[in-house]
Structures are given as structure tokens and as C-alpha cells.
Motif scaffolding. Structure first.
Motif, PDB file in Angstrom:
ATOM      1  N   ASP A 216      68.496  91.829  63.933  1.00 50.49           N
ATOM      2  CA  ASP A 216      68.793  93.261  63.989  1.00 50.49           C
ATOM      3  C   ASP A 216      68.868  93.723  65.440  1.00 50.49           C
ATOM      4  OD1 ASP A 216      66.248  93.805  64.888  1.00 50.49           O
ATOM      5  OD2 ASP A 216      65.805  95.299  63.365  1.00 50.49           O
ATOM      6  N   ASP A 295      64.596  96.390  57.346  1.00 44.76           N
ATOM      7  CA  ASP A 295      65.622  97.408  57.178  1.00 44.76           C
ATOM      8  C   ASP A 295      66.188  97.665  58.566  1.00 44.76           C
ATOM      9  OD1 ASP A 295      67.184  99.591  56.619  1.00 44.76           O
ATOM     10  OD2 ASP A 295      65.687 100.590  55.368  1.00 44.76           O
ATOM     11  N   GLU A 297      68.020  94.660  57.931  1.00 44.94           N
ATOM     12  CA  GLU A 297      68.399  93.260  57.656  1.00 44.94           C
ATOM     13  C   GLU A 297      68.722  93.018  56.173  1.00 44.94           C
ATOM     14  OE1 GLU A 297      65.846  94.291  59.505  1.00 44.94           O
ATOM     15  OE2 GLU A 297      65.175  92.773  60.932  1.00 44.94           O
TER      16      GLU A 297
HETATM   17  N1  GLY Z   1      64.462  96.074  61.247  1.00 49.02           N
HETATM   18  C1  GLY Z   1      63.117  95.827  61.567  1.00 49.02           C
HETATM   19  C2  GLY Z   1      62.162  96.099  60.497  1.00 49.02           C
HETATM   20  O1  GLY Z   1      62.501  96.309  59.353  1.00 49.02           O
HETATM   21  O2  GLY Z   1      60.974  96.096  60.778  1.00 49.02           O
END
Ligand code: GLY
Ligand code: AMP
Length: 426
Positions: A216, A295, A297
Motif C-alpha cells: 500500500d 485497508d 490492500e
Molecule cells: N493499509 C494499512 C492498514 O490497513 O493498516
């Protein structure tokens, strides 16, 4: 059958979307859900967040199983509670969720079980923390101990920044961190060089099944500049996770973590997310654990998953993950997050959203911070949408996603133009 998803973000929209594709599923409830889950076929929002009432709902509606998206209900013990009431649920117990809810717990755990991570110390008093910074004399990272919604980490390139971060966290709780039983604590660790990747697996207490790799983009602006956010975009697979790196991460990090948690009396069940820093030689170290899916991902990962997610989670809940193999789309998936004006410091919400493209085989717009108000879709959270596309190459997935992004309109929309750049540069 009916399924319940807990949460309201883009990750939960993607989970619900994927679960609803199973031929055995009639309805997926999302509690509390968002504007996207309110308007998708077979998805229904449920305006509940209280654990007891969610459990009552599962009994009354004969919910087949519940899957938990965010960390807060896990850290509050939703899994322990549901199990006590003999309800099927996928996620870690409160004890196991400490891998995410306490940075100090996670670091001590990794040290005890020889899991590769940055050298560190934990402090609750400012004076010894300042002394450690002075003595360490290298780039440091200061992390608040507790749930911080992604904001409790300061990468300090100078000792002055590290000293200031310690004062902010221990004296003022300037980041609004939810402290654990031991009160305000900070972890100070060495800065690691390399490339980050997200390594997410399913765990059933004993067996592990890896999801496709992903990466990400945590910074707000192009070129990985600007403040840290929850994530501005992601793609899967992550080329930095070669088959050799994958095997090594499983052997050196994931399996020892699952075995260590069982040995320590917190057998791990649920999604386990290791945030990795991978150096030039392919050595991976753990930056953090999350006890949930990432999130954004999840959005590209689930776009690529061909297996029936209901069957997969059933096997996970029944401790049968060793009987499964996951099927993946060979294409690359890429998600571009569209955020509200003012995100991440002070998002301005309420603007009307227009032009969301129709779903297609290679394009899905997952909602995060949206709500439906008198038939109008409005922004209701910092991260608003994740426009997710599949393509035969990363470049093609990127082009397809940005075609989708350019159709969407709301006041002050923010998004990065370069999601995927690290993989394209390789
Ligand atoms: N995108 C990083 C997390 O969900 O922690
Ligand atoms: P965390 O929540 O612990 O993953 O930290 C958030 C972000 O800070 C990570 O995604 C990294 O970009 C950065 N970070 C955390 N720890 C380190 C470290 N030891 N070395 C370099 N960067 C780090």
C-alpha cells in the motif's frame, strides 16, 4: 445462508461483495456499513455496533458466520463474546488481538520468539526515553502504545523530532491514542531501510494459508511525500515479495508467530497482517502486526481471489485450513483511494458524490466513507472510495483504475496520481 460483516470501510465493502458472490449466500449484512453496501445487490446495512445486540441479531437471524473487519471490536473482545454464545465468528480473541492493540506486547513477543524486527525499547517515563534517544544516535521511530487509527507513529530523522514525539505521546497524548491497562507508553525503535510490503494470512489456530501479497501507499502525496494516512492506494501482487522472500517470511515470521501465540496461551485465529520492511538482500523484518485485513490492500486482494470466500472462511472457523488451496486471478489488481478534502488532519465531509462508474468484470468502486442520504450519496469519512481495477500488467491495471477515477466528482477530492510507482520502477 446469511452472513454478517462487521465494519463500515472499503475493506468491509470488498469482503461483503466477495462473500455475496458465493452461490450459497442469500444475504450479507454489514454492520453498520456505508453508502456502497446500502446500494449493492444482496448487501444490507444493519445499524448496530453494540456487541451484545449484534450477537442477539445473529441468533435471531440464524447467521451462518460473522467476519470482523476493523481492529476496535476485536480489541474489545467481540470474538470471545460470540464464542461464549456459541456463534461462529472469524477473528482473533482479545488476547490474540494484542499483537495489534499494543505495540509493546508485539515487540516483546517478537523478541521472545526471535522474530526479525527492529531493535527497540519501551518506556512509560519521559526521562529514560530522552536518555535512550541521546545515546542511540541513529534514525529512530517513535510509536505510541495503543490503538491510534494509524496516527501514533513518528519517523524521526533527527533526535529533536524523536524528543518532541516522546513528549507529545507521554506528556500530552497529542495523538489521542487509546491507552491499554499500563497507561501511556512509547516504543522507540531503530529506523529500517528498504521497501515495505503487506503480508496477510488466514490462521485457524494451527494452520496458515497465505493470501496474495500486496503493497500500500501510506503517504498522502505523490512520490510518497506528505503525512501518513490509513493508505492512499494498493496493488496485488507486490513484486518485492518474490517466491524466495515469500518462503522466508513464512518460515522466519509467520509460522513462528502462530506457534509462539499458541505457546503463550493466545492461539491465533483470524486474518494476520505482517507489515514488512524488505531490504536489498531480501531479508524481511516485521514493522508491525495487524490482527485484521489491510485497508485498502483487501480491495485488490479480493478482486484477484477466485476461490469461494465462504468456503474458505468456513474452513478457517472449523480449523481445516490445511485442506484448502486458494485460486488467484493471474492479473494485477490496483486500487486508487479517493479521499475527502482536508484528509487526514481535518476532513471536510458531506459533499455530494457523482459519476461513480458501473461495476465491470475488471472494475469495482468500493465505498469507504460514504452514506446515502435521501437518495443522494455523500462523503462521510476521510477515505471515501477505492477505485479498484484488474489488468494484464500493473500498468494496465493502473490505467484502468484511473479511467474510473476520472469519472467521479465531488468537491475537493484528493487522490494520488502515482499508485503503483514502486512496482513500475523495478
Ligand atoms: N493499509 C494499512 C492498514 O490497513 O493498516
Ligand atoms: P506501523 O504502524 O508500526 O507500521 O508504522 C507506520 C509506518 O511507519 C510504517 O508503515 C512505516 O512506513 C513506518 N515505520 C514504522 N516503523 C519503522 C521502522 N522501524 N523503520 C522505518 N519505517 C518505519
Amino acid at each position: 445462508m446469511k452472513i454478517l460483516v462487521i465494519g463500515s470501510g472499503g475493506r468491509e465493502h470488498a469482503l461483503a461483495w466477495k462473500l455475496a458472490q458465493s452461490p450459497r449466500v442469500k444475504k450479507v449484512y454489514v454492520a453498520p456499513g456505508n453508502g456502497g453496501t446500502a446500494t449493492s445487490p444482496h448487501l444490507h446495512n444493519l445499524p448496530l455496533t453494540d456487541i451484545e445486540r449484534l450477537a442477539d441479531f445473529c441468533v435471531a437471524e440464524d447467521i451462518h458466520f460473522t467476519v470482523v473487519g476493523p481492529e476496535a471490536p476485536l480489541a474489545a473482545g467481540i470474538v470471545d463474546h460470540f464464542r461464549m454464545r456459541r456463534l461462529r465468528i472469524f477473528g482473533p480473541t482479545r488476547g490474540a488481538a494484542q499483537l495489534e492493540s499494543s505495540k509493546a506486547f508485539a515487540k516483546e513477543f517478537m523478541q521472545r520468539h526471535a522474530i526479525p524486527t527492529a531493535a527497540h525499547r519501551t518506556f512509560s517515563d519521559p526521562a529514560p526515553a530522552h536518555a535512550y534517544i541521546a545515546e542511540r544516535n541513529c534514525a529512530l521511530v517513535v510509536k505510541a502504545d495503543g490503538l491510534a487509527a494509524g496516527k501514533g507513529v513518528v519517523v524521526a530523522s533527527t533526535p529533536e523530532q524523536a524528543h518532541a514525539a516522546v513528549d507529545d505521546m507521554l506528556e500530552r497524548n497529542a495523538y489521542g491514542v487509546q491507552h491499554g491497562a499500563q497507561g501511556a507508553r512509547v516504543v522507540i525503535e531503530d529506523f529500517l531501510e528498504g521497501e515495505e510490503a503487506s503480508f496477510i494470512v488466514l490462521v485457524d489456530g494451527r494452520n496458515v494459508l497465505a493470501l496474495a501479497s500486496s503493497q500500500d501507499h501510506k503517504r498522502l502525496r505523490d512520490g510518497d511525500q506528505g503525512p501518513n494516512t490509513g493508505g492512499m492506494g494498493a496493488y496485488s501482487p507486490a513484486p518485492v515479495v518474490t517466491p524466495e522472500v515469500h518462503a522466508r517470511v513464512m518460515r522466519e515470521i509467520i509460522l513462528p508467530t502462530v506457534q509462539g501465540m499458541a505457546a503463550d496461551g493466545h492461539p491465533y485465529t483470524g486474518f494476520l497482517y505482517a507489515g514488512l520492511m524488505i531490504d536489498r538482500q531480501g531479508h524481511a523484518r516485521t514493522l508491525e502486526f495487524n490482527c485484521r485485513l489491510g485497508d485498502p490492500e483487501t480491495q485488490p486482494i479480493l478482486m484477484r481471489l477466485k476461490s469461494d470466500l465462504v468456503q474458505v472462511l468456513d474452513a478457517a472457523i472449523d480449523s481445516r485450513l490445511d485442506t484448502l488451496e486458494l485460486q488467484w486471478d493471474r492479473r494485477t489488481a490496483l486500487a486508487v483511494v479517493m479521499a475527502a478534502p482536508g484528509y487526514p488532519e481535518a476532513p471536510r465531509l458531506g459533499g455530494a458524490i457523482d459519476g461513480i462508474p458501473e461495476p465491470a468484470e475488471d472494475l469495482q468502486v468500493f465505498h469507504a466513507g460514504t452514506r446515502l442520504e435521501d437518495g443522494v450519496l455523500r462523503t462521510s469519512g476521510g477515505r471515501v472510495l477505492a477505485v479498484t481495477a484488474l489488468g494484464d500488467s500493473l500498468r494496465m491495471a493502473q490505467q484502468r483504475a484511473y479511467v474510473g477515477v476520472r469519472q467521479i466528482r465531488y468537491d475537493g477530492m484528493q487522490f494520488r496520481q502515482d499508485i503503483g510507482w514502486r512496482a513500475l520502477k523495478r
